[in-house]
Each structure stands twice: as C-alpha cells, then as structure tokens.
Design a protein around this motif. Structure first.
Motif, PDB file in Angstrom:
ATOM      1  N   THR A 558      52.931   9.732   2.780  1.00 55.39           N
ATOM      2  CA  THR A 558      53.625  10.303   1.622  1.00 55.39           C
ATOM      3  C   THR A 558      55.110  10.406   1.912  1.00 55.39           C
ATOM      4  O   THR A 558      55.518  10.557   3.064  1.00 55.39           O
ATOM      5  CB  THR A 558      53.066  11.694   1.275  1.00 55.39           C
ATOM      6  OG1 THR A 558      53.793  12.207   0.162  1.00 55.39           O
ATOM      7  CG2 THR A 558      53.159  12.673   2.432  1.00 55.39           C
ATOM      8  N   THR A 559      55.926  10.311   0.878  1.00 56.99           N
ATOM      9  CA  THR A 559      57.357  10.573   1.048  1.00 56.99           C
ATOM     10  C   THR A 559      57.697  11.928   0.442  1.00 56.99           C
ATOM     11  O   THR A 559      58.845  12.344   0.473  1.00 56.99           O
ATOM     12  CB  THR A 559      58.187   9.480   0.357  1.00 56.99           C
ATOM     13  OG1 THR A 559      57.762   9.381  -0.993  1.00 56.99           O
ATOM     14  CG2 THR A 559      58.043   8.138   1.048  1.00 56.99           C
ATOM     15  N   LYS A 560      56.655  12.579  -0.065  1.00 56.42           N
ATOM     16  CA  LYS A 560      56.888  13.906  -0.671  1.00 56.42           C
ATOM     17  C   LYS A 560      56.432  14.938   0.338  1.00 56.42           C
ATOM     18  O   LYS A 560      55.328  15.492   0.222  1.00 56.42           O
ATOM     19  CB  LYS A 560      56.094  14.032  -1.970  1.00 56.42           C
ATOM     20  CG  LYS A 560      56.390  12.920  -2.957  1.00 56.42           C
ATOM     21  CD  LYS A 560      55.318  12.821  -4.008  1.00 56.42           C
ATOM     22  CE  LYS A 560      55.432  11.501  -4.749  1.00 56.42           C
ATOM     23  NZ  LYS A 560      54.270  11.257  -5.614  1.00 56.42           N
ATOM     24  N   THR A 565      50.152  15.084  -0.600  1.00 54.84           N
ATOM     25  CA  THR A 565      49.186  15.003   0.498  1.00 54.84           C
ATOM     26  C   THR A 565      49.101  13.567   0.998  1.00 54.84           C
ATOM     27  O   THR A 565      48.606  13.315   2.091  1.00 54.84           O
ATOM     28  CB  THR A 565      47.778  15.419   0.033  1.00 54.84           C
ATOM     29  OG1 THR A 565      47.364  14.502  -0.978  1.00 54.84           O
ATOM     30  CG2 THR A 565      47.766  16.825  -0.494  1.00 54.84           C
TER      31      THR A 565
HETATM   32  N1  LIG Z   1      55.148   5.227  -9.266  1.00 54.96           N
HETATM   33  C1  LIG Z   1      55.718   5.373  -8.064  1.00 54.96           C
HETATM   34  N2  LIG Z   1      57.042   5.229  -7.899  1.00 54.96           N
HETATM   35  C2  LIG Z   1      57.606   5.374  -6.693  1.00 54.96           C
HETATM   36  N3  LIG Z   1      56.933   5.680  -5.574  1.00 54.96           N
HETATM   37  C3  LIG Z   1      55.608   5.842  -5.646  1.00 54.96           C
HETATM   38  C4  LIG Z   1      54.936   5.694  -6.885  1.00 54.96           C
HETATM   39  N4  LIG Z   1      53.609   5.879  -6.647  1.00 54.96           N
HETATM   40  C5  LIG Z   1      53.464   6.149  -5.335  1.00 54.96           C
HETATM   41  N5  LIG Z   1      54.675   6.128  -4.734  1.00 54.96           N
HETATM   42  C6  LIG Z   1      54.924   6.324  -3.324  1.00 54.96           C
HETATM   43  O1  LIG Z   1      53.725   6.200  -2.622  1.00 54.96           O
HETATM   44  C7  LIG Z   1      53.473   7.366  -1.803  1.00 54.96           C
HETATM   45  C8  LIG Z   1      51.992   7.611  -1.745  1.00 54.96           C
HETATM   46  O2  LIG Z   1      51.502   7.997  -2.954  1.00 54.96           O
HETATM   47  P1  LIG Z   1      50.198   8.878  -3.049  1.00 54.96           P
HETATM   48  O3  LIG Z   1      49.866   9.094  -4.457  1.00 54.96           O
HETATM   49  O4  LIG Z   1      49.158   8.219  -2.193  1.00 54.96           O
HETATM   50  O5  LIG Z   1      50.615  10.199  -2.316  1.00 54.96           O
HETATM   51  P2  LIG Z   1      51.608  11.347  -2.897  1.00 54.96           P
HETATM   52  O6  LIG Z   1      51.874  11.143  -4.305  1.00 54.96           O
HETATM   53  O7  LIG Z   1      52.772  11.373  -1.987  1.00 54.96           O
HETATM   54  O8  LIG Z   1      50.768  12.639  -2.633  1.00 54.96           O
HETATM   55  P3  LIG Z   1      49.534  13.163  -3.533  1.00 54.96           P
HETATM   56  O9  LIG Z   1      49.288  12.131  -4.565  1.00 54.96           O
HETATM   57  O10 LIG Z   1      48.405  13.316  -2.623  1.00 54.96           O
HETATM   58  O11 LIG Z   1      50.017  14.426  -4.097  1.00 54.96           O
HETATM   59  C9  LIG Z   1      54.245   8.444  -2.503  1.00 54.96           C
HETATM   60  O12 LIG Z   1      54.600   9.474  -1.601  1.00 54.96           O
HETATM   61  C10 LIG Z   1      55.459   7.717  -3.038  1.00 54.96           C
HETATM   62  O13 LIG Z   1      56.467   7.597  -2.078  1.00 54.96           O
END
Ligand SMILES: Nc1ncnc2c1ncn2[C@@H]1O[C@H](COP(=O)(O)OP(=O)(O)OP(=O)(O)O)[C@@H](O)[C@H]1O
Ligand SMILES: [Mg+2]
Length: 627
Positions: A558-560, A565
């Motif tokens: 994750t980058t968040k 998560t």
């Molecule tokens: N539409 C999007 N635009 C830009 N980056 C995205 C996008 N979708 C996913 N990402 C990148 O992919 C990463 C992984 O996404 P994922 O949904 O698996 O985890 P998350 O969103 O960080 O956490 P969670 O969904 O569990 O709350 C994200 O942290 C983000 O950096």
C-alpha cells in the motif's frame, strides 16, 4: 671461503688432501731432523775412527822409517767417498802430506791450529769447522814422542745426499699415499653424494606436488643409513599423499555444502571483508558473487542493514561467542519492498586462542514475516467485520421501530404540511440508514451459493456506500450500464471487488475528478468463445508509478501508510480468479492537463467475468451487436 668447494665430494677430497699434506710434511720435517742428527753422530764416530786409523798407519810407517808410506795412506784415506780431505802435519801444524793439492801450499786454518794443544791426548778429537763441516784429528806418536797429527775432514755433500735421498723416498711415498686415499675418498663420497642427490630431487618434486608425483617412490641405490633415509622419505611422501587426498575430499565436501545449502553463507576476516560467500547469499544481497570477495559489508549493502550485520560480525570477533537468530529488516528498491533476514554468526578458530574468521548464516524470513503479518491483519479485519456486522444488526431493530413509527405518523395521524413533509424526509433518511446497515451486513455475510445478480445490485449498492465522499469531492460519476443486466456470480464478493475499485479511484481523485463505471456483455479477450461481462472502472486521478503498478496486487502493498491495509486489490484479484475471470490494469502518472497534448493520466481497471450458467447466446448476440 670462496675457494672452498661446494659439493660434498670435493669438500671431502680437499679436506683429506690438506690433512695428509700437512701430516706428511710434519712427518718429513721430524724425520729429516732425526736423520740429520744420526748422520752427525755417526760421522763424528767415523771421523774419530778414521783419524785414529790414519794416525796408527803413520806411526807404524815412521817406526819402520818409511815416511813415504805416510803419504800413501793419506792419499788412500782422501779417496774415501765420504772424505773431503785428509792431511798429516808435524807437531807444529805444518802440513807434510795432503790428499788434495800441494802440501807446501796448504796451511791449517786458525780453528785447526787451535786444536793442536788439545789433540795431544790418546783419544781422537772431532771438532766443527766453519760452515758446519766436521773434522777429526789424532796425535801420531812413536813411543812417547809426538811426531805429528793426522787430520780427516768429511765432505758436506755426502751428508746432504744422504738427507736428500731420504726426503725423496718420503715424498714419493707421500704422493702415492695421497693419490690412493683420494681415490678411495672419491669412491666413498660418490656412495654418499649420489643418494643425497636423489633425495634432493625428491624434495623438489615434493614441493611441486601434485605434478611432481611421478618421481615417487625414489630409487634406493645404496644399502646404508642414507638408503634407510630414502626409504623413510618414500614412506613420508606416501602418507602425505594419503593425507592430502583426505583433505581434498573434505574440501570438496565443504565446497558442495557451501554451494548447495539453501541458506546464505558468508565468511569474514577481522577487517570485516568477505573471504567466502555462497550463491544464496549473493542472491539475497542482490550483488554478484564475484564482487563480494575482499570487500566489506558497508561497501556492498545498503546502510542500516550493512551496519547491523557488521556490528554482529565484530561482536563475535570481540566476544568469541556465537550470535543466534538476529532479525534484520529493511526496504529495498524505489517501491520500498520490505524484506527480513534471520542472521546467525559464529566464530571460527584455526588456533585455539584467536578467532580467525566469522561465519554468517543468513535465512530469508520475508515470506514468514509477511504471512505472520497477513495473519495478524486478517484476524483484525475479521474482528472488525464481525463488530461492524453486529453493530449493523443491533441498529436494525430500533431502526425498524423508527420506520414503523414514521409510517404510522405519516398515514394515520392526518398530519399537515410542513409536519408531513418533515416526517417523509425523516422516513427517507431512516431508509438510507437501513440501506447502509443492510450493505454492511451483506458485505460481511458471504453468500455460499452463486446467484444471478443484477447490475443495480452489484454496482448500485457500491455507489450508495460512497455517495457521501463522491458528493463531498464533487466527483463527476458516469454510470454506463444497464441496471437490469444480470450476471451469474457470488454477488457479495463481486460487490466487494467494485467497492474496492471505486474506493481506490476516489482515493486517487482530487476535487472535480471523473469516475467511469461501465458494464457490457462481452467475450474474454484471451478466449473469444467465452461469454461474460466486462466491467471497467476508470478514473483520471493521480495514476500509479511503474513500481507501484508492478506490486499493486501483492498483499499488504500500500502507499496509504495510515489508512490502507494493502489488501483491497489482492482480495479483488482472488475473487476474480475464483470466478475464472481476468483483471487488466493500465495506469499513467503525470499532470491531468490533456490540452497540452499530453497523454491521459489516471487508472483503468478492466475485469472480465464469464457468465457460465445461462443466457450465453443472448450475451454473445448483445456483444456482437455492440461491437
Ligand atoms: N485507482 C488508483 N489510482 C492510483 N493508485 C491506485 C489505484 N488503485 C490502487 N492504487 C494503488 O495500489 C495500492 C494498492 O491498492 P489496494 O486497494 O490493494 O490497497 P489500499 O487501497 O492501499 O488499501 P486498502 O484497499 O486495503 O484500504 C494503493 O495503495 C495505491 O497506491
Ligand atoms: Mg484499496
């Protein structure tokens, strides 16, 4: 001693010749001295005898009045081989007869004259002239009358000849002796120096092993102590060869262990430089195997991990105690993929008291750490889900009462505006709460059987969850699907997929962004015979960097940092795969300004879910018509 020969044979020879020459020389000197003395003593006795006999002959001749006979006997005496000169004088010392030259021209020397008073006795007198010559003198009496003296002088040459001949035979004997013993020594020396040369060659061959191994065993050419030495040498070489082959076996064993062990192994010297490394270690560090040797940890690995490993190694050097299962974690690459190692270090001694090297065993614990972490998070998630579901369930009961009360208020209390208007607004909001709690419950309750679900059910509910955030950011939403179109699937899980994708899109969008959600009957782009629904969720938000895109589907990526998560896309992909579907992702980062001729930025997820159960013909027709 530059002149001293270097080989044993010539040294022995030189020593012998020197010793014999010295001893024979000494012997010759002693012999010569002794001989000279003997010759001296003997010649004195003979001189006494000869002068006495000449005096007696002269006395007889004078008694018989025949003085001519005296001259005769002087002559005869003078011809003797050892006699230099014989003379007869009167009592005053005037020469009457001489064996050499004329008598009247011969006079006595002062030394001879000095003997006259001393030589009157009965005994002959022997004395020394100058030049070490010997002379004997005897008085000649007729009755008691002194008639003169008889003188006999010995030749020096005779004495010297005697000595010379003796010295000559000594010399000849000496030379024969020296030559014979030199030959003997040369022969003996050969029997020592040849086997020694063989031993010497053997030692050189031993140093060149294993190429020199053809020279063994050395030939035993003599049956003496040196022969035994060569035999012992041969035995030593054989046992060395045995030891060496044992050592080679051990080394190849260790080498194969080092190369094939499924753990990273590295060895360090005291300055923390790599002495040996195996391939697994090189794979772990990501540095080529050959680059390790002679370099330090700090030169090769990124800082915090390198420092930690170096400290561990130095600690083992200092304390001579192993360090076990030390955990080292770090991040690598731009995307910051985290890793974890389990390192153990132990001291290696070659001498009892000092640590020569330190061995490091490194195991990759990344997977283990990740699964531990995943388990932890999943448990947390499940707990949160259960909590949310129970809260939603608890809200449902009073909510139902509120809805009922509002219904009663609206229909049976004859309310008038604005009261009626407020009641219907309250009822509308209460319905929304009911909807949200329903969604929450549905999210948590996984349907156990697939059903035919309409798009309004799959996608519409997702929008109702995110409505608040979409409005707050004024996001322009394009819903491009037929709400009545249906799909045979696990509806709860598919909702989870769309909730994730839409949630991610909203996270990436800034105010006034655009979000597109589309669903179309279509066929699998990998297999055109397969009919299903293709979903598109696209946004013109921040987009993903290539490293992020590569890892986006990994669990916990994750980058968040604070809010995410990192499970959303991972879970979504699992669900799509469970439906035998496919996910495609395209994403580009950059400025969202398209007018400048730049390419569109943002993210597009495409999901194809096959509709396996029914309506396939209809689906294909629709898809073809659209195409
Ligand atoms: N539409 C999007 N635009 C830009 N980056 C995205 C996008 N979708 C996913 N990402 C990148 O992919 C990463 C992984 O996404 P994922 O949904 O698996 O985890 P998350 O969103 O960080 O956490 P969670 O969904 O569990 O709350 C994200 O942290 C983000 O950096
Ligand atoms: Mg997400």
């Amino acid at each position: 001693m530059r002149w001293w020969p270097r080989s044993l044979r010539w040294q022995m020879l030189a020593a012998l010749v020197l010793l014999e020459t010295l001893s024979i020389g000494l012997f010759a000197v002693i012999l010569a001295r002794q001989q000279a003395h003997t010759i001296y003593v003997r010649s004195r006795a003979r001189l006494a005898y000869e002068s006495t006999s000449m005096a007696m002959q002269a006395s007889e001749a004078l008694q018989q009045e025949r003085p001519g006979w005296v001259g005769l006997s002087v002559q005869m005496m003078g011809e003797g081989p050892t006699v230099a000169v014989a003379k007869v004088t009167d009592p005053a010392g005037n020469v009457l007869f001489t064996s050499k030259g004329e008598a009247d021209q011969t006079v006595l020397t002062p030394v001879e004259l000095a003997q006259i008073p001393l030589a009157r006795g009965d005994q002959a007198r022997v004395f020394t002239l100058e030049g070490n010559r010997q002379e004997g003198v005897k008085a000649i009496y007729t009755g008691s009358e002194l008639r003169g003296f008889a003188w006999v002088e010995y030749s020096q040459i005779w004495a010297r000849q005697q000595l010379d001949s003796m010295m000559q035979s000594t010399m000849i004997f000496g030379i024969i002796w020296i030559v014979a013993s030199a030959l003997l020594v040369l022969l003996m020396a050969r029997s020592i120096s040849r086997p020694l040369a063989i031993l010497h060659r053997g030692t050189r061959a031993l140093m060149r092993l294993p190429e020199g191994s053809g020279s063994f065993p050395l030939p035993v050419t003599v049956q003496n102590e040196i022969g035994e030495l060569i035999e012992a040498f041969n035995r030593m070489v054989a046992s060395l060869a045995e030891q060496r082959s044992g050592l080679n076996d051990t080394l190849s064993l260790l080498d194969s262990m080092l190369a094939n062990a499924p753990i990273g192994l590295a060895f360090f010297d005291r300055s923390c430089r790599f002495v040996r490394v195996n391939q697994v270690f090189a794979d772990l560090t990501g540095v080529a195997l050959s680059r390790h040797l002679g370099r330090t940890l700090l030169e090769l690995l990124p800082l915090p991990a390198a420092k930690e490993l170096e400290d561990t190694v130095l600690r083992v050097f200092a304390q001579d105690e192993p360090v076990r299962n030390h955990e080292i974690a770090g991040k690598s690459g731009k995307a910051g993929v985290s890793w974890a190692w389990l390192a153990s270090a132990y001291p290696i001694h070659t001498q009892p008291e000092q640590v020569r090297w330190v061995g490091l065993i490194v195991m990759d614990a990344t997977e283990r750490k990740r699964s531990e972490e995943a388990l932890r998070r999943t448990e947390k998630l499940a707990a949160t889900g259960r909590l949310a579901a129970s809260i939603a369930h608890e809200i449902n009961n009073p909510l139902e009462a509120i809805t009922n009360l509002l219904f009663l208020l609206q229909n049976f209390c004859q309310l008038e505006d604005p009261a009626l208007k407020y009641v219907s607004m309250a009822e509308y909001e209460a319905r929304r709460i009911a909807e949200i709690t329903q969604q929450t419950l549905r999210f948590y309750r996984q349907s156990t059987l697939p059903t035919r679900a309409k798009m309004s059910d799959l996608l519409g509910t997702v929008f109702s969850i995110y409505n608040g955030r979409l409005n707050a950011l004024s996001i322009q939403v394009v819903r491009d699907y037929d709400p009545e179109m249906d799909l045979f699937c696990f509806a709860g899980e598919m909702r989870q997929v769309f909730a994730n994708l839409v949630g991610n899109a909203i996270d990436a969008l800034s105010a006034n962004g655009r979000l597109l959600v589309r669903a179309r009957r279509s066929w699998n782009w990998n297999d055109p015979a397969q009919i299903g629904v293709r979903f598109t969720v696209a946004d013109n938000g921040a987009g993903m960097e290539p490293e992020v895109r590569d890892h986006a589907f990994e669990p916990f990526f994750t980058t968040k940092e604070l809010t995410g998560t990192g499970l959303g896309l991972w879970v979504s992909q699992e669900i799509v795969v469970k439906h035998r579907g496919v996910v495609h992702l395209r994403s580009r980062t950059g400025s969202p300004d398209r007018s400048a001729g730049k390419k569109a930025v943002g993210t597009v997820f495409q999901i194809f879910i096959p509709d396996d159960v029914s309506g396939q013909v209809a689906a294909k027709e629709t898809a073809m018509a659209e195409a």
